[in-house]
Design an enzyme around this catalytic site. Sequence first.
Site, short mmCIF file in Angstrom:
data_model
loop_
_atom_site.label_atom_id
_atom_site.label_comp_id
_atom_site.label_asym_id
_atom_site.label_seq_id
_atom_site.Cartn_x
_atom_site.Cartn_y
_atom_site.Cartn_z
CD GLU A 90 -72.55 -20.96 49.70
OE1 GLU A 90 -73.33 -21.57 48.95
OE2 GLU A 90 -72.80 -20.71 50.89
CB CYS A 103 -74.28 -19.07 40.04
SG CYS A 103 -75.30 -18.23 41.26
CB CYS A 110 -78.23 -10.98 51.50
SG CYS A 110 -79.48 -10.16 50.51
CB CYS A 114 -85.97 -13.29 50.71
SG CYS A 114 -85.80 -11.85 49.63
CB CYS A 117 -83.13 -16.35 50.85
SG CYS A 117 -81.48 -16.23 50.15
CB CYS A 336 -75.86 -19.43 46.75
SG CYS A 336 -74.50 -19.69 45.64
N1 SAH Z 1 -80.75 -10.99 45.68
C1 SAH Z 1 -80.95 -11.40 44.32
C2 SAH Z 1 -80.00 -12.46 43.84
C3 SAH Z 1 -79.68 -13.60 44.76
S1 SAH Z 1 -80.93 -14.81 45.06
C4 SAH Z 1 -82.41 -11.84 44.14
O1 SAH Z 1 -83.14 -11.85 45.11
O2 SAH Z 1 -82.81 -12.09 43.02
C5 SAH Z 1 -81.08 -15.72 43.57
C6 SAH Z 1 -82.41 -16.39 43.40
O3 SAH Z 1 -82.57 -17.51 44.28
C7 SAH Z 1 -83.59 -15.47 43.71
O4 SAH Z 1 -84.59 -15.63 42.75
C8 SAH Z 1 -84.01 -15.96 45.07
O5 SAH Z 1 -85.31 -15.56 45.36
C9 SAH Z 1 -83.83 -17.45 44.92
N2 SAH Z 1 -83.78 -18.20 46.16
C10 SAH Z 1 -83.27 -17.83 47.35
N3 SAH Z 1 -83.43 -18.78 48.27
C11 SAH Z 1 -84.05 -19.81 47.66
C12 SAH Z 1 -84.48 -21.10 48.09
N4 SAH Z 1 -84.32 -21.52 49.35
N5 SAH Z 1 -85.09 -21.89 47.19
C13 SAH Z 1 -85.25 -21.47 45.90
N6 SAH Z 1 -84.86 -20.29 45.44
C14 SAH Z 1 -84.27 -19.44 46.31
#
Ligand code: SAH
Length: 350
Positions: A90, A103, A110, A114, A117, A336
């Site tokens: 995406e 973006c 991944c 987390c 996510c 995303c």
């Molecule tokens: N892997 C990298 C980049 C991709 S995630 C990272 O972790 O920074 C991009 C951002 O979106 C990160 O700050 C991540 O923690 C956040 N993110 C992921 N899922 C999310 C969600 N459900 N709600 C809000 N932010 C989220």
Amino acid sequence: MKIDIGSMTLSELEEYIVSIGESRFRAKQIYGWLCRGEDFDGMSNLSKPLRERLKNECYSGIPKIEQKFVSKVDGTVKYLFGFDDGECVESVVMFYKHGTTICISSQVGCRMGCKFCASTIGGKVRDLKPSEMLGQVVAAQKDIGERIDGIVMMGIGEPLDNYDNSIKFLKLVTSPDGLNIGARHISLSTSGVVDKIRKLEDENFQITLSISLHASNDERRSALMPVNKKWGVDELLSAVKHYFDSTGRRVSIEYTLIAGQNDSEADAKELCTLLRKYFGRQDALHINLIPVNPVRESGFSQGDRRSIEHFQKILTDMGLTATVRRTLGPDINASCGQLRRKATSDSAKA
Ligand code: SAH
């Protein structure tokens, strides 16, 4: 295996073109087409046989638009891009007063795990090549018909878990031979892969480093982000401080607010104390507060507006710069990970 010419610098491409018996100037023509998001079939100033040869032997990395959504609220455009091997990622284009930003994704899936996510739910499928990161930018630019001014590497994937390809992408996209996007208009976001943050510091880019912190002590951060078990908060922030001291570039701290997990008054105070300990100077940091985007599988939800504003006020009262991220494309679910998941499960059902 096709030759990945989309990941080449202009001089690498020249070398390749000469090696297949073509004139050097053809490389510049091809490079120009790739920068405009044009795949081999559309390279109209090349002979038909050369186009055919390139098509058979080479890979451009330019994806096809599988799905596209345009927000009626703010014009934000979300793409599901598909590559030749059938994998999808995406990308989101956002229109700001100061310019147009994309973006992009850095991996298919991944492996960081987390808990909040959507991108990590099925694990990592594969890394994206530099050409495929660039491909998202040029394909979007061609589709919207205007120049993209900035890039955030905040889509699917962990860019520092795909380090060499992400670095090559940054070199290509900032090159005057290529799209020539200013490094100061590029952000790279990481969940905290500390050994690679140290390495990135030595590359001497003028990009903005974004750190996904999300919690201010090891216990809580490890519960949300498994990477914290490898490199804890202290190791992470020490590396970030070192990065700031050596590059002079203001670092961005991302903090996703999750109701009942990390959004209390005590959490806000702990965050202040922690950041002050490492970054006495307030201009070293900018804090982005992101109300969590609920993902069905995680069960996490946002706090109410008042609690989010209260959290922000505690930070600003203590002299930190903190803003609440505006939600763009609320009607198209612009953050995303979820669209790819849906597309993957739909095709599995078919
Ligand atoms: N892997 C990298 C980049 C991709 S995630 C990272 O972790 O920074 C991009 C951002 O979106 C990160 O700050 C991540 O923690 C956040 N993110 C992921 N899922 C999310 C969600 N459900 N709600 C809000 N932010 C989220």
